[in-house]
Design a protein around this motif. Structure first.
Motif, mmCIF file in Angstrom:
data_model
loop_
_atom_site.group_PDB
_atom_site.id
_atom_site.type_symbol
_atom_site.label_atom_id
_atom_site.label_comp_id
_atom_site.label_asym_id
_atom_site.label_seq_id
_atom_site.Cartn_x
_atom_site.Cartn_y
_atom_site.Cartn_z
ATOM 1 N N ASP A 1 1.167 3.119 10.971
ATOM 2 C CA ASP A 1 0.512 2.060 9.874
ATOM 3 C C ASP A 1 0.216 3.001 8.538
ATOM 4 O O ASP A 1 0.305 4.020 8.456
ATOM 5 C CB ASP A 1 -0.752 1.674 10.806
ATOM 6 C CG ASP A 1 -1.630 2.543 10.886
ATOM 7 O OD1 ASP A 1 -2.416 2.822 9.959
ATOM 8 O OD2 ASP A 1 -2.114 3.113 12.184
ATOM 9 N N ALA B 1 0.863 -1.164 -0.054
ATOM 10 C CA ALA B 1 -0.027 0.061 0.009
ATOM 11 C C ALA B 1 1.058 1.147 0.067
ATOM 12 O O ALA B 1 0.350 2.204 -0.772
ATOM 13 C CB ALA B 1 -0.977 0.129 1.279
ATOM 14 N N ILE C 1 -1.407 7.387 5.217
ATOM 15 C CA ILE C 1 -1.815 7.588 3.913
ATOM 16 C C ILE C 1 -2.919 8.701 3.841
ATOM 17 O O ILE C 1 -3.161 9.683 3.260
ATOM 18 C CB ILE C 1 -2.344 6.526 2.959
ATOM 19 C CG1 ILE C 1 -1.009 5.365 2.584
ATOM 20 C CG2 ILE C 1 -2.777 6.879 1.820
ATOM 21 C CD1 ILE C 1 -1.309 4.287 2.094
ATOM 22 N N THR C 2 -3.761 8.541 4.991
ATOM 23 C CA THR C 2 -5.005 9.549 5.416
ATOM 24 C C THR C 2 -4.143 10.981 5.594
ATOM 25 O O THR C 2 -4.587 11.869 5.142
ATOM 26 C CB THR C 2 -5.701 9.331 6.489
ATOM 27 O OG1 THR C 2 -6.136 7.682 6.191
ATOM 28 C CG2 THR C 2 -6.806 10.087 6.844
ATOM 29 N N ASP D 1 -2.353 2.914 6.716
ATOM 30 C CA ASP D 1 -3.620 3.428 6.464
ATOM 31 C C ASP D 1 -3.738 4.929 6.966
ATOM 32 O O ASP D 1 -4.096 5.977 6.578
ATOM 33 C CB ASP D 1 -4.865 2.821 7.051
ATOM 34 C CG ASP D 1 -6.165 3.075 6.531
ATOM 35 O OD1 ASP D 1 -6.526 3.174 5.179
ATOM 36 O OD2 ASP D 1 -7.081 3.793 7.328
ATOM 37 N N THR D 2 -3.186 5.157 8.402
ATOM 38 C CA THR D 2 -3.029 6.500 8.959
ATOM 39 C C THR D 2 -2.057 7.193 8.181
ATOM 40 O O THR D 2 -2.498 8.467 8.188
ATOM 41 C CB THR D 2 -2.623 6.119 10.499
ATOM 42 O OG1 THR D 2 -3.549 5.521 11.278
ATOM 43 C CG2 THR D 2 -2.550 7.454 11.114
ATOM 44 N N ARG E 1 -4.651 2.968 -1.790
ATOM 45 C CA ARG E 1 -4.226 2.218 -0.713
ATOM 46 C C ARG E 1 -4.065 0.602 -0.563
ATOM 47 O O ARG E 1 -3.824 0.015 0.412
ATOM 48 C CB ARG E 1 -5.167 2.306 0.686
ATOM 49 C CG ARG E 1 -5.501 3.845 0.847
ATOM 50 C CD ARG E 1 -6.730 4.229 1.876
ATOM 51 N NE ARG E 1 -7.008 5.725 1.766
ATOM 52 C CZ ARG E 1 -6.838 6.203 2.994
ATOM 53 N NH1 ARG E 1 -6.779 5.554 4.064
ATOM 54 N NH2 ARG E 1 -7.228 7.483 3.127
ATOM 55 N N ALA E 2 -4.223 0.128 -1.763
ATOM 56 C CA ALA E 2 -4.237 -1.320 -2.119
ATOM 57 C C ALA E 2 -3.757 -1.538 -3.716
ATOM 58 O O ALA E 2 -3.799 -0.928 -4.338
ATOM 59 C CB ALA E 2 -5.241 -2.029 -1.882
#
Length: 215
Positions: free
Chosen positions: A196, A103, A201-202, A198-199, A214-215
């Protein structure tokens, strides 16, 4: 306006160092409590307020080769049998549990696709980096052992900024060690403390005002 991303490798573009070390402790039958105490002292000195130079500083700048560091570290550690672990190949075994976080690589491809400059900024421990697709991902690569500088030294951030031709205020730096981010912020670089994918990238989407894969 953020137009450049500086980013660490181990623990950011890979799975966590903690997970890799946990696997190695089991595989090499290391006394985990003793290891953590030894490493805490070494890292606190290298990245905290320790006085003078340390073996970690020398390793990260490439002033000390990996084999010499392995011998020093092995002599400080113990296995559960009460003897030092095998020194040869110690660093390779410690980091063998690193896996790519796809990701994060996808995110960097998107970032570059939107015209944002990217630069790897990594402290090396005499380790081998998987560089197969780096030309697709990075505009520049700055590895401490190759340039003779290390995070959190001011000069390595200035070197990285120069490689991508941007000012500190135009960049964000992503790292999993807070001391490195604090040093970057002193030069006007925004910081994201990575925990992590996800956090991170946000947070980066918000800074860049982009939607990123993200994937």
């Amino acid at each position: 306006m953020v137009t450049g991303v500086l980013i660490d490798w181990g623990g950011v573009l890979t799975t966590s160092l903690t997970d890799s070390i946990a696997r190695w402790i089991v595989a090499d039958r290391i006394d985990g409590d003793h290891y953590r105490e030894v490493m805490r002292r070494m890292i606190d000195h290298a990245y905290g307020n320790g006085d003078g130079e340390s073996i970690v500083h020398a390793l990260e700048r490439g002033e000390l080769d990996g084999a010499a560091f392995e011998r020093d570290l092995a002599a400080r550690l113990l296995t559960v049998d009460g003897v030092p672990p095998v020194a040869e190949g110690l660093l390779e075994r410690m980091f063998a549990g690193f896996d790519r976080v796809e990701a994060m690589y996808d995110m960097l491809r998107d970032v570059r696709g939107h015209g944002v400059k990217t630069c790897l900024l990594s402290n090396s421990w005499s380790n081998t980096y998987p560089r197969d697709d780096w030309e697709e991902i990075f505009d520049a690569v700055v590895i401490s052992g190759e340039v003779g500088m290390r995070k959190p030294e001011e000069r390595i951030y200035r070197h990285a900024l120069g490689r991508i031709g941007l000012a500190g205020e135009e960049c964000v730096f992503i790292d999993d060690i807070e001391a490195n981010i604090v040093a970057a912020r002193a030069l006007g670089i925004s910081g994201i403390h990575h925990r992590d994918a996800d956090t991170t990238i946000t947070e980066l989407e918000s800074m860049l005002r982009l939607t990123l894969r993200r994937a």
